[in-house]
Design a protein around this motif. Structure first.
Motif, PDB file in Angstrom:
ATOM      1  N   GLY A 107      79.437  -3.221  47.594  1.00 36.65           N
ATOM      2  CA  GLY A 107      79.573  -4.404  48.434  1.00 36.65           C
ATOM      3  C   GLY A 107      80.717  -5.335  48.084  1.00 36.65           C
ATOM      4  O   GLY A 107      80.601  -6.552  48.223  1.00 36.65           O
ATOM      5  N   LEU A 108      81.844  -4.797  47.665  1.00 37.68           N
ATOM      6  CA  LEU A 108      83.013  -5.619  47.322  1.00 37.68           C
ATOM      7  C   LEU A 108      83.465  -6.426  48.538  1.00 37.68           C
ATOM      8  O   LEU A 108      83.542  -5.912  49.638  1.00 37.68           O
ATOM      9  N   ARG A 109      83.736  -7.705  48.330  1.00 40.50           N
ATOM     10  CA  ARG A 109      84.244  -8.559  49.401  1.00 40.50           C
ATOM     11  C   ARG A 109      85.580  -9.197  49.045  1.00 40.50           C
ATOM     12  O   ARG A 109      86.415  -9.405  49.905  1.00 40.50           O
ATOM     13  N   PHE A 110      85.763  -9.519  47.774  1.00 39.67           N
ATOM     14  CA  PHE A 110      86.995 -10.197  47.347  1.00 39.67           C
ATOM     15  C   PHE A 110      87.672  -9.380  46.257  1.00 39.67           C
ATOM     16  O   PHE A 110      87.022  -8.879  45.335  1.00 39.67           O
ATOM     17  N   TYR A 111      89.008  -9.268  46.372  1.00 38.89           N
ATOM     18  CA  TYR A 111      89.799  -8.538  45.385  1.00 38.89           C
ATOM     19  C   TYR A 111      91.168  -9.206  45.291  1.00 38.89           C
ATOM     20  O   TYR A 111      91.831  -9.411  46.311  1.00 38.89           O
ATOM     21  N   ALA A 112      91.560  -9.549  44.083  1.00 39.27           N
ATOM     22  CA  ALA A 112      92.902 -10.075  43.847  1.00 39.27           C
ATOM     23  C   ALA A 112      93.450  -9.372  42.615  1.00 39.27           C
ATOM     24  O   ALA A 112      92.775  -9.321  41.577  1.00 39.27           O
ATOM     25  N   ALA A 113      94.655  -8.818  42.743  1.00 40.45           N
ATOM     26  CA  ALA A 113      95.232  -8.045  41.640  1.00 40.45           C
ATOM     27  C   ALA A 113      96.702  -8.355  41.467  1.00 40.45           C
ATOM     28  O   ALA A 113      97.470  -8.360  42.427  1.00 40.45           O
ATOM     29  N   ALA A 114      97.078  -8.595  40.218  1.00 43.64           N
ATOM     30  CA  ALA A 114      98.484  -8.732  39.864  1.00 43.64           C
ATOM     31  C   ALA A 114      98.900  -7.421  39.201  1.00 43.64           C
ATOM     32  O   ALA A 114      98.187  -6.913  38.327  1.00 43.64           O
ATOM     33  N   PRO A 115     100.032  -6.865  39.614  1.00 46.37           N
ATOM     34  CA  PRO A 115     100.456  -5.603  39.015  1.00 46.37           C
ATOM     35  C   PRO A 115     100.864  -5.777  37.547  1.00 46.37           C
ATOM     36  O   PRO A 115     101.361  -6.832  37.155  1.00 46.37           O
ATOM     37  N   LEU A 116     100.609  -4.723  36.763  1.00 46.50           N
ATOM     38  CA  LEU A 116     101.050  -4.676  35.369  1.00 46.50           C
ATOM     39  C   LEU A 116     102.433  -4.033  35.377  1.00 46.50           C
ATOM     40  O   LEU A 116     102.567  -2.803  35.370  1.00 46.50           O
ATOM     41  N   THR A 117     103.469  -4.866  35.445  1.00 45.45           N
ATOM     42  CA  THR A 117     104.834  -4.399  35.640  1.00 45.45           C
ATOM     43  C   THR A 117     105.600  -4.360  34.326  1.00 45.45           C
ATOM     44  O   THR A 117     105.697  -5.371  33.633  1.00 45.45           O
ATOM     45  N   THR A 118     106.157  -3.179  34.007  1.00 39.59           N
ATOM     46  CA  THR A 118     106.965  -3.035  32.795  1.00 39.59           C
ATOM     47  C   THR A 118     108.335  -3.656  33.004  1.00 39.59           C
ATOM     48  O   THR A 118     108.728  -3.956  34.136  1.00 39.59           O
ATOM     49  N   LYS A 119     109.081  -3.799  31.923  1.00 37.74           N
ATOM     50  CA  LYS A 119     110.421  -4.385  32.036  1.00 37.74           C
ATOM     51  C   LYS A 119     111.354  -3.503  32.864  1.00 37.74           C
ATOM     52  O   LYS A 119     112.331  -3.981  33.419  1.00 37.74           O
ATOM     53  N   GLU A 120     111.004  -2.202  32.986  1.00 40.41           N
ATOM     54  CA  GLU A 120     111.807  -1.294  33.817  1.00 40.41           C
ATOM     55  C   GLU A 120     111.408  -1.358  35.291  1.00 40.41           C
ATOM     56  O   GLU A 120     112.030  -0.723  36.128  1.00 40.41           O
ATOM     57  N   GLY A 121     110.335  -2.091  35.595  1.00 42.11           N
ATOM     58  CA  GLY A 121     109.918  -2.250  36.980  1.00 42.11           C
ATOM     59  C   GLY A 121     108.835  -1.290  37.440  1.00 42.11           C
ATOM     60  O   GLY A 121     108.566  -1.189  38.630  1.00 42.11           O
ATOM     61  N   TYR A 122     108.183  -0.603  36.515  1.00 41.45           N
ATOM     62  CA  TYR A 122     107.098   0.304  36.881  1.00 41.45           C
ATOM     63  C   TYR A 122     105.761  -0.425  36.829  1.00 41.45           C
ATOM     64  O   TYR A 122     105.447  -1.078  35.840  1.00 41.45           O
ATOM     65  N   ASN A 123     104.982  -0.293  37.880  1.00 43.33           N
ATOM     66  CA  ASN A 123     103.643  -0.879  37.917  1.00 43.33           C
ATOM     67  C   ASN A 123     102.654   0.155  37.394  1.00 43.33           C
ATOM     68  O   ASN A 123     102.361   1.141  38.060  1.00 43.33           O
ATOM     69  N   LEU A 124     102.164  -0.091  36.183  1.00 41.73           N
ATOM     70  CA  LEU A 124     101.262   0.848  35.527  1.00 41.73           C
ATOM     71  C   LEU A 124      99.841   0.756  36.056  1.00 41.73           C
ATOM     72  O   LEU A 124      99.084   1.714  35.997  1.00 41.73           O
ATOM     73  N   GLY A 125      99.471  -0.392  36.530  1.00 42.84           N
ATOM     74  CA  GLY A 125      98.119  -0.651  36.999  1.00 42.84           C
ATOM     75  C   GLY A 125      98.018  -2.088  37.448  1.00 42.84           C
ATOM     76  O   GLY A 125      99.013  -2.673  37.879  1.00 42.84           O
ATOM     77  N   THR A 126      96.821  -2.667  37.286  1.00 38.15           N
ATOM     78  CA  THR A 126      96.624  -4.035  37.745  1.00 38.15           C
ATOM     79  C   THR A 126      95.737  -4.825  36.794  1.00 38.15           C
ATOM     80  O   THR A 126      94.975  -4.259  36.015  1.00 38.15           O
ATOM     81  N   PHE A 127      95.858  -6.128  36.911  1.00 36.26           N
ATOM     82  CA  PHE A 127      94.882  -7.050  36.341  1.00 36.26           C
ATOM     83  C   PHE A 127      94.199  -7.663  37.556  1.00 36.26           C
ATOM     84  O   PHE A 127      94.827  -8.337  38.351  1.00 36.26           O
ATOM     85  N   CYS A 128      92.906  -7.370  37.724  1.00 35.90           N
ATOM     86  CA  CYS A 128      92.262  -7.820  38.950  1.00 35.90           C
ATOM     87  C   CYS A 128      90.971  -8.591  38.675  1.00 35.90           C
ATOM     88  O   CYS A 128      90.338  -8.427  37.632  1.00 35.90           O
ATOM     89  N   VAL A 129      90.649  -9.446  39.619  1.00 37.72           N
ATOM     90  CA  VAL A 129      89.374 -10.159  39.638  1.00 37.72           C
ATOM     91  C   VAL A 129      88.690  -9.793  40.948  1.00 37.72           C
ATOM     92  O   VAL A 129      89.330  -9.655  41.988  1.00 37.72           O
ATOM     93  N   ILE A 130      87.359  -9.634  40.854  1.00 39.46           N
ATOM     94  CA  ILE A 130      86.584  -9.092  41.976  1.00 39.46           C
ATOM     95  C   ILE A 130      85.306  -9.896  42.148  1.00 39.46           C
ATOM     96  O   ILE A 130      84.715 -10.360  41.177  1.00 39.46           O
ATOM     97  N   ASP A 131      84.886 -10.012  43.418  1.00 37.02           N
ATOM     98  CA  ASP A 131      83.602 -10.646  43.702  1.00 37.02           C
ATOM     99  C   ASP A 131      82.938  -9.913  44.863  1.00 37.02           C
ATOM    100  O   ASP A 131      83.613  -9.231  45.641  1.00 37.02           O
ATOM    101  N   LYS A 132      81.650 -10.101  44.969  1.00 38.95           N
ATOM    102  CA  LYS A 132      80.892  -9.492  46.062  1.00 38.95           C
ATOM    103  C   LYS A 132      80.703 -10.477  47.205  1.00 38.95           C
ATOM    104  O   LYS A 132      79.909 -10.228  48.110  1.00 38.95           O
ATOM    105  N   LYS A 133      81.423 -11.579  47.136  1.00 43.91           N
ATOM    106  CA  LYS A 133      81.415 -12.532  48.248  1.00 43.91           C
ATOM    107  C   LYS A 133      82.847 -12.956  48.551  1.00 43.91           C
ATOM    108  O   LYS A 133      83.742 -12.830  47.712  1.00 43.91           O
ATOM    109  N   GLN A 134      83.050 -13.446  49.754  1.00 45.32           N
ATOM    110  CA  GLN A 134      84.371 -13.885  50.177  1.00 45.32           C
ATOM    111  C   GLN A 134      84.850 -15.004  49.262  1.00 45.32           C
ATOM    112  O   GLN A 134      84.087 -15.908  48.915  1.00 45.32           O
TER     113      GLN A 134
END
Length: 186
Positions: A107-134
């Protein structure tokens, strides 16, 4: 910084850090716990996007899940961006309508993610916060999420540098031991 979207090179960069499938780490766990408190969100995750999975280096607020399939994954979409990927109400967002985390039991409703960007510009993954409500994030909160993602990348970089330094030290010690044996005629 411009995101590099060459998937082969991105995956090579991810593997170079040797972080996938590593044990839990107190520093990363403290950062996700802090993010949960800062944003008043029940879930915070440091994710790494591999070839076919999204692996959680650290997670706060969910138990028993170490990884999920890459497709369809919000983190897999978020790594294509160079800014915070924001879904305020997933049930109404066309990007998420078929996502099992949204449509299914979770039941995910909210998702916000900042990319984990290396100095070379590669996005390895994310740092995200999640909620089940808007939910909503202010511009200031989005900046804080980006700052936390940068701290995570700094920590990953420090660990890589430490491993390289240890490897060089070990090689030098081995070389000196061999030279010592040769001098002693062994």
């Amino acid at each position: 910084m411009k995101v590099v979207v060459d998937e082969v090179k991105r995956l090579d960069a991810l593997r170079r850090y040797e972080i996938l499938d590593t044990p839990p780490d107190g520093a990363f766990d403290r950062i996700t716990a802090l993010a949960s408190k800062m944003f008043n969100m029940p879930i915070a995750i440091i994710s790494l996007v591999d070839n076919d999975r999204i692996w959680f280096k650290s997670k706060f607020g969910i138990d028993g899940v170490e990884q999920i399939d890459r497709e369809p994954g919000l983190c897999a979409s978020a790594i294509l961006s160079n800014e915070v990927y924001l879904v305020e109400n997933a049930i109404e967002d066309p990007r998420c309508l078929t996502n099992p985390l949204v449509c299914g039991e979770f039941g995910l409703r909210f998702y916000a993610a900042a990319p984990l960007t290396t100095k070379e510009g590669y996005n390895l993954g994310t740092f995200c916060v999640i909620d089940k409500k808007q939910r909503y994030l202010s511009r200031e909160q989005m900046q804080m999420l980006e700052d936390l993602a940068s701290i995570v990348v700094d920590e990953i970089e420090i660990r890589l540098a430490a491993r390289k330094t240890l490897a060089k030290s070990y090689q030098r010690i081995t070389q000196l031991e061999l030279e010592n044996k040769e001098l002693r005629g062994q």
